[in-house]
Scaffold this motif. Structure first.
Motif, PDB file in Angstrom:
ATOM      1  N   HIS A 158     -13.968  68.358 -93.807  1.00  0.00           N
ATOM      2  CA  HIS A 158     -15.216  68.969 -94.247  1.00  0.00           C
ATOM      3  C   HIS A 158     -14.831  70.080 -95.220  1.00  0.00           C
ATOM      4  N   SER A 159     -15.643  71.097 -95.381  1.00  0.00           N
ATOM      5  CA  SER A 159     -15.302  72.266 -96.187  1.00  0.00           C
ATOM      6  C   SER A 159     -15.714  73.485 -95.378  1.00  0.00           C
ATOM      7  N   SER A 160     -15.434  74.697 -95.876  1.00  0.00           N
ATOM      8  CA  SER A 160     -15.670  75.852 -94.999  1.00  0.00           C
ATOM      9  C   SER A 160     -15.873  77.158 -95.755  1.00  0.00           C
ATOM     10  N   GLY A 161     -16.687  77.144 -96.824  1.00  0.00           N
ATOM     11  CA  GLY A 161     -16.985  78.403 -97.507  1.00  0.00           C
ATOM     12  C   GLY A 161     -17.878  79.285 -96.646  1.00  0.00           C
ATOM     13  N   LEU A 162     -17.709  80.600 -96.795  1.00  0.00           N
ATOM     14  CA  LEU A 162     -18.565  81.542 -96.050  1.00  0.00           C
ATOM     15  C   LEU A 162     -19.829  81.851 -96.861  1.00  0.00           C
ATOM     16  N   PRO A 163     -20.867  82.402 -96.217  1.00  0.00           N
ATOM     17  CA  PRO A 163     -22.159  82.586 -96.897  1.00  0.00           C
ATOM     18  C   PRO A 163     -22.086  83.406 -98.185  1.00  0.00           C
ATOM     19  N   ASP A 164     -21.146  84.363 -98.303  1.00  0.00           N
ATOM     20  CA  ASP A 164     -21.073  85.153 -99.537  1.00  0.00           C
ATOM     21  C   ASP A 164     -20.097  84.558-100.553  1.00  0.00           C
ATOM     22  N   GLY A 165     -19.638  83.333-100.298  1.00  0.00           N
ATOM     23  CA  GLY A 165     -18.730  82.662-101.228  1.00  0.00           C
ATOM     24  C   GLY A 165     -17.264  82.861-100.890  1.00  0.00           C
ATOM     25  N   SER A 166     -16.958  83.703 -99.880  1.00  0.00           N
ATOM     26  CA  SER A 166     -15.559  83.887 -99.468  1.00  0.00           C
ATOM     27  C   SER A 166     -14.977  82.573 -98.952  1.00  0.00           C
ATOM     28  N   TYR A 167     -13.664  82.473 -99.107  1.00  0.00           N
ATOM     29  CA  TYR A 167     -12.938  81.292 -98.605  1.00  0.00           C
ATOM     30  C   TYR A 167     -12.877  81.337 -97.079  1.00  0.00           C
ATOM     31  N   GLY A 168     -13.224  80.250 -96.434  1.00  0.00           N
ATOM     32  CA  GLY A 168     -13.275  80.237 -94.968  1.00  0.00           C
ATOM     33  C   GLY A 168     -12.130  79.493 -94.298  1.00  0.00           C
ATOM     34  N   GLY A 169     -11.097  79.106 -95.071  1.00  0.00           N
ATOM     35  CA  GLY A 169      -9.994  78.351 -94.459  1.00  0.00           C
ATOM     36  C   GLY A 169     -10.406  76.923 -94.179  1.00  0.00           C
TER      37      GLY A 169
END
Ligand code: NI
Ligand code: MN
Length: 233
Positions: free
Chosen positions: A110-121
């Motif tokens: 899947h993918s895993s960006g955070l709500p503010d666009g930060s990288y989520g690993g």
């Protein structure tokens, strides 16, 4: 083991005297309007990935419950910047005991960006083992051959799998996943919340039955005993 469904991919498992809350997304979900998040109690909150439909209520629930949040390293760092302190970082392949429960992080496609666009690993799934049994929550994922490894580690009592298609596995791929993980009792999640992922419930249940498996589509707010899959309330 008891499971309470809060809609989308959010659910609470009570096992061995501990309460584990997964992927809290309740207040933005119009289908979960009857759930009062101030009544939710949790010892641990587990986040499969950083998308808002999995973490929207994480910060208020971590604060109100005092639960430790378990997530990827990158989400751990991001939540720390938001002011949370009771956090534990993990990553794919790792396992760890939390009180009497073992959590193992497994691959999700899947993918895993955070709500503010930060990288989520990396997005992850979890295998949870307690003295009352074991279960697998895949998180958001496509069908992946990595799932074949799971029976080498754990005999599962049930699994929680996305079935809504478009962003994740559909019903047919979830059936393939259930075969790979050698588990016949499946709780379906990640369906109906948005227009893209609306499914035909009867057809989904029928397809699982035809494959010799049981698909449980729980009413939002209901609780089932996972030993015998009896509705408690
Ligand atoms: Ni997602
Ligand atoms: Mn999602």
């Amino acid at each position: 083991m008891k499971l309470t469904y809060f809609g989308h991919s959010c659910f609470l498992v009570e096992t061995s005297g501990l309460r584990l809350l997964f992927d809290p997304f309740i207040t933005p979900n119009p289908l979960a309007g009857d759930i009062d998040i101030s009544k939710i109690k949790a010892d641990y909150i587990l986040l499969s990935h950083g998308h808002s439909d999995h973490i929207a209520d994480c910060i208020p629930l971590a604060q109100s419950t005092g639960a430790m949040v378990i997530s990827s390293w990158e989400i751990y760092e991001w939540l720390g910047k938001q002011g949370l302190t009771n956090l534990h970082p993990m990553n794919t392949g790792g396992k760890r005991m939390f009180d009497s429960i073992q959590v193992k992080c497994v691959a999700a496609q899947h993918s895993s960006g955070l709500p503010d666009g930060s990288y989520g690993g990396n997005p992850m799934g979890f295998i949870v083992t307690s003295d009352e049994g074991s279960f697998y929550y895949s998180g958001d994922t496509g069908l992946t051959l990595d799932m074949q490894l799971i029976p080498r580690w754990t005999k599962l009592d049930f699994a929680v799998l996305p079935i809504g298609d478009n962003f994740t596995m559909d019903v047919d791929d979830a059936i393939e996943c259930a075969r790979m993980i050698q588990c016949n009792e499946i709780v379906g999640v990640h369906y109906d919340t948005f227009g893209y992922i609306k499914i035909d419930h009867e057809e989904a249940i029928r397809k699982f039955k035809a494959a010799g498996m049981n698909l449980h589509l729980l009413k939002i707010g209901s609780t089932v005993d996972l030993r015998n899959l009896v509705l408690i309330k």
